[in-house]
Structure formats: C-alpha cells, structure tokens
Design a protein around this motif. Structure first.
Motif, PDB file in Angstrom:
ATOM      1  N   MET A  56      -9.434  -2.892 -10.897  1.00  0.00           N
ATOM      2  CA  MET A  56     -11.009  -3.166 -10.869  1.00  0.00           C
ATOM      3  C   MET A  56     -11.279  -3.672 -11.455  1.00  0.00           C
ATOM      4  O   MET A  56     -11.302  -3.866 -12.305  1.00  0.00           O
ATOM      5  CB  MET A  56     -11.130  -1.296 -10.995  1.00  0.00           C
ATOM      6  CG  MET A  56     -10.525  -0.308 -10.105  1.00  0.00           C
ATOM      7  SD  MET A  56     -11.229  -0.282  -8.316  1.00  0.00           S
ATOM      8  CE  MET A  56     -11.719  -0.033  -8.087  1.00  0.00           C
ATOM      9  N   GLU A  57     -11.887  -4.277 -10.466  1.00  0.00           N
ATOM     10  CA  GLU A  57     -12.874  -5.656 -11.275  1.00  0.00           C
ATOM     11  C   GLU A  57     -13.265  -5.382 -12.030  1.00  0.00           C
ATOM     12  O   GLU A  57     -13.924  -6.429 -13.179  1.00  0.00           O
ATOM     13  CB  GLU A  57     -13.777  -5.966  -9.769  1.00  0.00           C
ATOM     14  CG  GLU A  57     -14.668  -7.047  -9.902  1.00  0.00           C
ATOM     15  CD  GLU A  57     -13.677  -8.886  -9.885  1.00  0.00           C
ATOM     16  OE1 GLU A  57     -13.370  -9.100  -9.326  1.00  0.00           O
ATOM     17  OE2 GLU A  57     -13.744  -9.474 -11.945  1.00  0.00           O
ATOM     18  N   ALA A  58     -14.602  -4.260 -11.877  1.00  0.00           N
ATOM     19  CA  ALA A  58     -14.924  -3.914 -13.365  1.00  0.00           C
ATOM     20  C   ALA A  58     -14.246  -3.709 -14.364  1.00  0.00           C
ATOM     21  O   ALA A  58     -14.898  -4.403 -15.786  1.00  0.00           O
ATOM     22  CB  ALA A  58     -15.224  -2.914 -13.506  1.00  0.00           C
ATOM     23  N   VAL A  59     -13.250  -3.493 -14.787  1.00  0.00           N
ATOM     24  CA  VAL A  59     -12.300  -3.829 -16.140  1.00  0.00           C
ATOM     25  C   VAL A  59     -11.518  -4.923 -16.185  1.00  0.00           C
ATOM     26  O   VAL A  59     -10.907  -4.603 -17.560  1.00  0.00           O
ATOM     27  CB  VAL A  59     -11.726  -2.276 -16.291  1.00  0.00           C
ATOM     28  CG1 VAL A  59     -12.822  -1.599 -16.445  1.00  0.00           C
ATOM     29  CG2 VAL A  59     -11.060  -2.129 -15.019  1.00  0.00           C
ATOM     30  N   ALA A  60     -11.475  -5.587 -15.411  1.00  0.00           N
ATOM     31  CA  ALA A  60     -10.173  -6.862 -15.640  1.00  0.00           C
ATOM     32  C   ALA A  60     -10.652  -7.959 -16.114  1.00  0.00           C
ATOM     33  O   ALA A  60      -9.794  -8.595 -17.379  1.00  0.00           O
ATOM     34  CB  ALA A  60     -10.456  -7.387 -13.680  1.00  0.00           C
ATOM     35  N   ASP A  61     -11.891  -8.106 -16.960  1.00  0.00           N
ATOM     36  CA  ASP A  61     -11.688  -9.052 -17.867  1.00  0.00           C
ATOM     37  C   ASP A  61     -11.052  -8.775 -18.812  1.00  0.00           C
ATOM     38  O   ASP A  61     -11.192  -9.799 -19.586  1.00  0.00           O
ATOM     39  CB  ASP A  61     -13.442 -10.001 -17.277  1.00  0.00           C
ATOM     40  CG  ASP A  61     -14.017 -10.545 -16.661  1.00  0.00           C
ATOM     41  OD1 ASP A  61     -13.015 -11.461 -15.932  1.00  0.00           O
ATOM     42  OD2 ASP A  61     -14.941 -10.603 -16.481  1.00  0.00           O
ATOM     43  N   THR A  62     -12.038  -7.308 -19.328  1.00  0.00           N
ATOM     44  CA  THR A  62     -11.978  -7.271 -20.546  1.00  0.00           C
ATOM     45  C   THR A  62     -10.330  -7.116 -21.222  1.00  0.00           C
ATOM     46  O   THR A  62      -9.575  -7.261 -21.690  1.00  0.00           O
ATOM     47  CB  THR A  62     -12.292  -5.412 -21.029  1.00  0.00           C
ATOM     48  OG1 THR A  62     -13.555  -5.527 -20.381  1.00  0.00           O
ATOM     49  CG2 THR A  62     -12.338  -4.784 -21.605  1.00  0.00           C
ATOM     50  N   VAL A  63      -9.669  -6.421 -19.483  1.00  0.00           N
ATOM     51  CA  VAL A  63      -7.962  -5.928 -19.078  1.00  0.00           C
ATOM     52  C   VAL A  63      -7.269  -6.869 -19.517  1.00  0.00           C
ATOM     53  O   VAL A  63      -6.388  -7.734 -20.833  1.00  0.00           O
ATOM     54  CB  VAL A  63      -7.570  -5.018 -18.423  1.00  0.00           C
ATOM     55  CG1 VAL A  63      -6.052  -5.501 -18.100  1.00  0.00           C
ATOM     56  CG2 VAL A  63      -7.660  -3.651 -19.141  1.00  0.00           C
TER      57      VAL A  63
END
Ligand SMILES: NC(=O)C1=CN([C@@H]2O[C@H](COP(=O)(O)OP(=O)(O)OC[C@H]3O[C@@H](n4cnc5c(N)ncnc54)[C@H](OP(=O)(O)O)[C@@H]3O)[C@@H](O)[C@H]2O)C=CC1
Ligand SMILES: O=C(O)[C@H](O)COP(=O)(O)O
Length: 496
Positions: free
Chosen positions: A307-314
């Motif tokens: 999911m885009e919302a957590v992609a950067d963090t992961v």
C-alpha cells in the motif's frame, strides 16, 4: 571431505560413479558431465554420463527389487529409513561441503539442508507406519438399493517404480522428500539428480547404501537432464514421476505416459502489505523471504505489493537491512552468494536491464561480478516490466505500489504461477479474506512463504504444479488404493 573415508567408493579417479544394483559403477559411455563451481566458475567435480542401456538395466533391477520390498514388513522398511537418516546426519559435513562447492549454498545453510533431510526421512518413516498401517472398511447398505451383504476392505498399495527428479537448489532435501515417501510406501526409487548438486546427491544415496537397503531398490543415474531426461520420464518401466523444478515440469507432464505425476514448479510468490501491518516484521520478512539463498528458492518472495501509504517507510527499512547483508563466497557463510550458473546470472541481468529501460527506481546500484549479483530492490515497478511477472531466481526483488487491496490481489491472481503468497496485516479477518481470494497453494499470514516444516502440505496452482507435497501427501500420492470385497450369502447386521 567429499569422496573420501566412507565415501571413497563413490569416486573413481576424478569422476563420481553412478549407483545401480547396489554398486557404484563407471558408465560404459566413457563420457562425463562437468559440474562448475558457481563461485570459481571452474570445473569442481565430474559425474558419469549414463547411457540409455544403463537406464534400462536400472529400471529392470528396480522392478525386481520392488516386488520383494513391497512384501517387507512396514516396520522393517521404517527401521532402514531411520538408519539411513542417522547416517545422513552423521555425515553432514562432507555432504554440506558438496553443496557449498556445487551450488554455492552458504556453509551454515548447507549443513541445515542435510540435517533437515535426515529429520525428514525419520518423520517419513514414522508417518508411513501410522498411515499405511490403516485401511478402511466400508459396508454396502449406505448406498441406495443395497443391503449389508458386501464388506469392502481397502488399503494402500505401492505404485511400483518411482522416478524422482529434484532441482539444483535443494539437491539433497528435495531428493529425500521423494525417496523417503516412495520407499516407506513399498516402491523402488530411481533418482536423477540435478547436474549442479549431483555430487551431494550421490553422497546422500551412499548413506542409504550404507544403511543396507536391498540391491536395486534405490538407483541414481547421472547425466544432463537435456540428454537423458526424456528417456527417463518416458520410460515404460516408470510408474510414477515426482519432479521439482522449472518449466521442464510442464514439458514432462505433456510427454509422460499414464502415470501419477507430482510436479512442484516455479512461483512468483507475492507479498501483500497493508497499512496496518507491523512494518519492522514486514521488512525483516521481505529480506529473509526475498534474499535468503540469494533468492533461489521457489518460495522466495518474488514481488512485493505494498500500500502506497507505507511503501516509503518499508522500502527504507528494507534498504537499511540489505546494506548489512554479507556478499561473497559461500565458504564465508555470506548471505548473498553467486547464483548457480552464468546463464542464470545473465537471465537475472536481462530482467534488471528491462526494468531499468522502463523506468524502475534502483534502490541500490546494480553490481555483478561473475555469477555474484549484489542484492537489489527495484521500487516503482510497473506491470509492463518483465520482472513484475517473471521469476528471477536471484537476489533482485521488485516492489509494486498499490492503492487498494483488490489491486494487489488482482496482480497476484493474474500471474500464471500460484505457489505461495503472504499477507501482512494486524487484522486477522482481512487476512483470512485475502488468503481466500489469493489463487495460490498456500498463503502465509504475517510471515514470508516457506515450504517447511516438511510435513505441511505444499502445492502450487496453475503453472506452479500438480498434486501436493509434504510428507503425508507424498506418501499417499505414491500409493494407490486396493480393495477386496467380501460378499456374504445373506445380509448381516451387528447387534441384533
Ligand atoms: N515448486 C518447487 O518446489 C520448486 C520449484 N523450483 C523451480 O525450479 C527452477 C529452478 O530449478 P532448476 O533445477 O534450474 O530447474 P530445471 O527445471 O531446469 O531442472 C530441474 C531438474 O530437471 C532436470 N531436467 C532437465 N531437463 C530435463 C528433461 N528434459 N527431462 C527430465 N528432467 C530434466 C534437471 O537436470 P539437469 O540439472 O541435469 O538439467 C534437474 O534435475 C525454478 O523455476 C524454480 O522456481 C525449484 C525448487 C523448488
Ligand atoms: O525448492 C524450493 O525452493 C523449496 O521447495 C522451498 O523450500 P523452503 O521454503 O524450505 O526454502
């Protein structure tokens, strides 16, 4: 050391022998097949290139030996399997050494593969005693129009000669996962090991030899799959084929005769990550699932759908972990080791270059030396890139950002593969619904895909396979039901 001590009989000068009729033999072909060390890219070992005539003899011996073996009490079959398992574990070091040299398996993982294989054989012996010791009794009056005058006794009987063909990535473990079930069920077994991994497999077979199995019951013929494969799989003496590998399995399924097939083929295991997931757990599993044994596992995570919302963090967490992986030779127990062949490395590179041309984001610089490819995460991968669909079987992992769970499920189900998948979320209800919607043989909730423990059912849908593996399923698959019906002169009812 490989080929020495108790294993000295397996080696003839510089060439490893094949195993037939209870003996180690040199092939009459006079030809050998080279096994190239993936790290040094030099010939490490040589094995015999067996002839068709030798295959015929092995099949004849297997047929004869099977008849007597099927009459050997189940507990005795189990006893020999336990013995072989103990010998295998006792000699884990030289066998692991072969795995390091032939397939560049990291040293510790190589030892684990042998130990796991011994455990698998022992468990198979125990499970076989339990499930093959039971049959069924059916009475006729449960079917309309019948009285209770027929008693049907059914039990499981062996199929005959089982042909086992494992792949390079687990040449010992995926061989014994076929050998154990075949033998406990009363079959004989012909093994054609993968070329890369053949010497480890020959050492493993010697452990069965040392355990004292009857002559001809187990044989191991070596040679290139492309040369003797068709002759073996289309051989009239074969009563069952258990194969693990790539698309070759699809071709075998089309050519094989009317025999039961167990096919475990490729995968494009998807990892679906929802916004509410434990993101540290996700990152740890992406690295373990995607990069252990350099991604050369059919159950490796092969596409991340996040999911885009957590992609950067992961992506950031995964990159931090990738930076810590040790890259180098398997002898140093590196995390990332050279991939099995140069052609495999070239194939992986082709997928990477295609993604580059089409605009994927490279989280690390692409780096390759010989067969060694440094771990690479490709972000912002789109469905028009080959790596979105094809299985690299290497340390390269694509990330596709999604805006809905449905988008993730759609991508997963559009694949021609359906081996395993995984979903990360703290919402168990959603996890179950996603698992039900994913067209794959197994879905792991909050962990990366994995075949083990080895008694779990393991199966692929679509191009990922036919039938199901796992110890119990394999024993059942390598048997057929035989019934005897007792016909009474008049109906008989118990208790009155
Ligand atoms: N689902 C699963 O459980 C697993 C699937 N795989 C899949 O296997 C692939 C990689 O393994 P790899 O070993 O390269 O797979 P391959 O399909 O190339 O080879 C598998 C086995 O088949 C043999 N073989 C080759 N040609 C023939 C033939 N014509 N007839 C009979 N046998 C033949 C090979 O021998 P030789 O080496 O001599 O060519 C080897 O022993 C990947 O796609 C991976 O996903 C791998 C492991 C597990
Ligand atoms: O051959 C494979 O890649 C497997 O069957 C995977 O086994 P694993 O999940 O235990 O690594």
């Amino acid at each position: 050391m490989a080929g020495t001590g108790v294993f000295a009989d397996v080696l003839d000068g510089e060439v490893y022998k094949y195993y037939a009729d209870g003996e180690w033999r040199a092939s009459a072909s006079g030809k050998t097949v080279a096994i190239v060390n993936p790290t040094t890219r030099q010939t490490q070992y040589r094995v015999q290139a067996c002839t068709q005539e030798e295959v015929n003899k092995v099949m004849d011996a297997a047929k004869v030996a099977q008849k007597a073996w099927a009459r050997t009490p189940l507990w005795k079959r189990a006893e020999l399997l336990h013995k072989a398992a103990a010998i295998l574990k006792e000699h884990k070091t030289p066998i692991a050494e072969c795995l390091v040299k032939e397939i560049a398996k990291p040293a510790k993982d190589a030892v684990s593969e042998v130990v796991r294989s011994g455990d698998l054989v022992s468990y198979t012996a125990e499970e076989g005693v339990r499930i093959l010791g039971e049959g069924k009794l059916l009475v006729s009056d449960s079917f309309p129009g019948n009285e209770r005058n027929k008693y049907c006794l059914s039990s499981k009987v062996p199929l005959g000669v089982v042909l086992a063909i494992p792949p390079f990535n687990y040449p010992v473990n995926l061989a014994v996962s076929k050998i154990g079930p075949a033998l406990i069920a009363g079959n004989s077994l012909v093994l054609k090991p993968p070329t890369q991994g053949a010497v480890a497999a020959l050492h493993m077979v010697h452990c069965f030899h040392l355990a004292g199995f009857p002559k001809g019951l187990i044989s191991c013929v070596t040679g290139k799959g492309s040369e003797i494969g068709d002759f073996l799989t289309m051989h009239p003496g074969v009563n069952c084929i258990s194969f693990t590998g790539g698309d070759t399995g699809i071709a075998i399924s089309k050519k094989a005769g009317m025999v039961p097939l167990q096919m475990e083929l490729g995968g494009k295991d998807a990892c679906i990550v929802l916004e509410d997931a434990d993101l540290d757990l996700v990152a740890a599993n992406i690295v373990k699932g995607g990069f252990s044994y350099s991604g050369q596992r059919c159950t490796a995570v092969k596409v991340v759908l996040i999911m885009e919302a957590v992609a950067d963090t992961v992506v950031e967490k995964v990159n931090a972990k990738l930076a810590k992986l040790k890259v180098g030779p398997p002898e140093d127990d590196s995390d990332i080791t050279p991939v099995v062949t140069e052609s495999s490395a070239n194939f992986i590179e082709g997928l990477v270059m295609d993604a580059k041309e089409k605009g994927a984001t490279f989280c690390q610089e692409y780096r390759r030396e010989g067969n060694l490819i440094w771990p690479l995460l490709l972000d912002h991968v789109r469905p028009d890139m080959r790596i979105a669909w094809e299985e690299p079987f290497g340390p390269v992992l694509p990330v596709i950002r999604i805006n809905s769970v449905e988008e993730g499920i759609h991508h997963c189900n559009a694949s021609n593969f359906g081996l395993q998948g995984c979903v990360f979320t703290r919402d168990i209800n959603k996890a179950i619904m996603i698992s039900d919607a994913m067209e794959s043989g197994t879905v792991q909730i909050n962990s990366a895909p994995a075949r083990g423990p080895d008694h779990f059912p393991f199966q692929g849908l679509k191009d990922s396979g036919i039938g199901s593996q796992g110890i119990t399923n394999s024993i059942n698959m390598m048997t057929k039901v035989k019934s005897t019906v007792i016909n009474l002169p008049s109906p008989s009812y118990t208790m009155g």
